[in-house]
Design a protein around this motif. Structure first.
Motif, mmCIF file in Angstrom:
data_model
loop_
_atom_site.group_PDB
_atom_site.id
_atom_site.type_symbol
_atom_site.label_atom_id
_atom_site.label_comp_id
_atom_site.label_asym_id
_atom_site.label_seq_id
_atom_site.Cartn_x
_atom_site.Cartn_y
_atom_site.Cartn_z
ATOM 1 N N VAL A 9 52.353 44.559 37.626
ATOM 2 C CA VAL A 9 53.939 44.950 38.280
ATOM 3 C C VAL A 9 55.026 43.650 37.141
ATOM 4 N N ASP A 10 54.508 42.245 38.038
ATOM 5 C CA ASP A 10 55.342 41.748 37.765
ATOM 6 C C ASP A 10 54.953 40.620 36.692
ATOM 7 N N ALA A 11 53.402 40.619 36.162
ATOM 8 C CA ALA A 11 53.579 39.825 35.517
ATOM 9 C C ALA A 11 51.959 40.587 34.509
ATOM 10 N N PRO A 12 51.946 41.442 33.932
ATOM 11 C CA PRO A 12 50.998 42.022 33.035
ATOM 12 C C PRO A 12 49.743 41.301 32.637
ATOM 13 N N ALA A 13 50.790 39.901 32.117
ATOM 14 C CA ALA A 13 49.469 39.308 30.988
ATOM 15 C C ALA A 13 48.821 38.210 32.081
ATOM 16 N N ASP A 14 49.714 37.664 33.252
ATOM 17 C CA ASP A 14 48.858 36.748 34.087
ATOM 18 C C ASP A 14 47.745 37.859 34.834
ATOM 19 N N ALA A 15 48.042 38.892 34.765
ATOM 20 C CA ALA A 15 47.388 39.763 35.588
ATOM 21 C C ALA A 15 45.470 40.173 34.964
ATOM 22 N N VAL A 16 46.490 40.176 33.315
ATOM 23 C CA VAL A 16 44.997 40.395 32.309
ATOM 24 C C VAL A 16 44.342 39.281 32.331
ATOM 25 N N THR A 17 45.151 38.417 32.622
ATOM 26 C CA THR A 17 43.991 36.422 32.795
ATOM 27 C C THR A 17 43.566 37.182 34.137
ATOM 28 N N ALA A 18 43.727 37.467 34.967
ATOM 29 C CA ALA A 18 43.011 37.484 36.311
ATOM 30 C C ALA A 18 41.636 38.021 36.405
ATOM 31 N N ALA A 19 41.628 39.706 35.871
ATOM 32 C CA ALA A 19 40.881 40.848 35.162
ATOM 33 C C ALA A 19 39.840 39.159 35.167
ATOM 34 N N ASP A 20 39.980 38.544 33.349
ATOM 35 C CA ASP A 20 39.070 37.974 32.667
ATOM 36 C C ASP A 20 38.613 37.494 34.160
ATOM 37 N N VAL A 21 38.844 36.498 34.247
ATOM 38 C CA VAL A 21 38.222 35.621 35.041
ATOM 39 C C VAL A 21 37.586 36.151 36.057
ATOM 40 N N LEU A 22 38.015 37.155 37.052
ATOM 41 C CA LEU A 22 37.150 37.604 38.657
ATOM 42 C C LEU A 22 35.843 37.762 37.679
ATOM 43 N N VAL A 23 35.836 39.037 36.192
ATOM 44 C CA VAL A 23 34.861 39.346 35.897
ATOM 45 C C VAL A 23 33.547 38.526 35.762
ATOM 46 N N ALA A 24 33.957 36.986 34.928
ATOM 47 C CA ALA A 24 33.210 36.108 35.070
ATOM 48 C C ALA A 24 33.425 35.266 35.962
ATOM 49 N N ASP A 25 33.905 35.575 37.782
ATOM 50 C CA ASP A 25 33.724 34.687 38.461
ATOM 51 C C ASP A 25 32.341 35.555 39.104
ATOM 52 N N ILE A 26 32.233 36.957 39.043
ATOM 53 C CA ILE A 26 31.767 37.690 39.526
ATOM 54 C C ILE A 26 29.575 37.507 38.608
ATOM 55 N N MET A 27 29.917 37.384 37.793
ATOM 56 C CA MET A 27 28.945 37.624 36.500
ATOM 57 C C MET A 27 28.119 36.114 36.889
ATOM 58 N N ALA A 28 28.945 34.767 36.890
ATOM 59 C CA ALA A 28 28.675 33.888 37.576
ATOM 60 C C ALA A 28 27.726 33.950 38.911
ATOM 61 N N GLU A 29 28.567 34.441 39.892
ATOM 62 C CA GLU A 29 28.179 34.611 40.635
ATOM 63 C C GLU A 29 26.930 35.698 41.611
ATOM 64 N N ARG A 30 26.843 36.801 40.591
ATOM 65 C CA ARG A 30 25.102 37.575 40.404
ATOM 66 C C ARG A 30 24.273 36.852 39.701
ATOM 67 N N GLY A 31 24.546 35.778 39.074
ATOM 68 C CA GLY A 31 23.874 34.280 38.706
ATOM 69 C C GLY A 31 23.788 34.861 36.904
ATOM 70 N N TYR A 32 23.793 35.545 36.661
ATOM 71 C CA TYR A 32 24.231 35.780 34.428
ATOM 72 C C TYR A 32 24.956 33.875 34.562
ATOM 73 N N PRO A 33 24.545 34.066 33.214
ATOM 74 C CA PRO A 33 25.330 32.618 32.997
ATOM 75 C C PRO A 33 26.613 33.006 32.016
ATOM 76 N N THR A 34 27.008 32.111 32.001
ATOM 77 C CA THR A 34 28.648 32.343 31.508
ATOM 78 C C THR A 34 29.234 31.011 30.536
#
Length: 186
Positions: free
Chosen positions: A93-118
């Motif tokens: 709501v307050d920072a859409p661009a920051d939220a998009v960045t956070a979503a990208d980072v979050l997906v990459a974090d999940i990938m790494a935690e599951r064992g996917y190379p990033t």
């Protein structure tokens, strides 16, 4: 019939049978890859010089993926990631661009935690396409917006679209326990 004619007939029959066997194997392989990769199969075909090269690329992705130690997330990890996702959505709501960045980072974090190379976006796409072919296109669309988020032509609606696209992969990566249904409230 002479033994030479019989030998020639046998050789011809064996060669025809071998040709039919190779054609059948190729058709089964193509069908398996098309079923497994879905739209990613078509995309790889469009980007390749030939069907053979495209199918070789997809088979190589499978071989590479088989070497990974991919694991499911625990219920606690899923809860933690869902809480992080909810927090990211609140920030939108307050920072859409920051939220998009956070979503990208979050997906990459999940990938790494599951064992996917990033180690690089293109390789991430290839690796994800093996088990997440249905949602890798969403990731592609979201990431395209994420890398252009500082562009003044990217609207809030575009960024909202990116978050929705990231959510498709996010939910797919979290996975569902047997019998658990994904619902729209999460």
């Amino acid at each position: 019939m002479s033994s030479v004619v019989i030998a020639i007939v046998v050789v011809v029959v064996v060669l025809v049978a071998a040709g039919l066997l190779v054609a059948a194997w190729s058709m089964l392989r193509r069908r398996r890859l098309r079923t497994k990769f879905g739209p990613e199969y078509d995309r790889t075909m469009e980007e390749s010089d030939s069907r053979k090269a495209a199918e070789r690329e997809l088979s190589e992705r499978e071989r590479r993926h088989a070497e990974f130690d991919i694991r499911e997330l625990s219920d606690e990890e899923k809860q933690r990631y869902r809480a992080e996702w909810a927090h990211m959505q609140e920030r939108f709501v307050d920072a859409p661009a920051d939220a998009v960045t956070a979503a990208d980072v979050l997906v990459a974090d999940i990938m790494a935690e599951r064992g996917y190379p990033t180690e690089g976006y293109d390789q991430q796409l290839a690796d994800l396409s093996v088990e997440h072919a249905a949602t890798v296109g969403h990731y592609r669309a979201a990431h395209e917006i994420a890398i252009r988020r500082s562009d003044t032509r990217i609207s809030t609606e575009d960024m909202r679209f990116a978050v929705v696209q990231y959510r498709e992969l996010f939910e797919d990566l979290l996975g569902s326990a047997p019998g658990e249904k994904k619902d729209a409230k999460r």
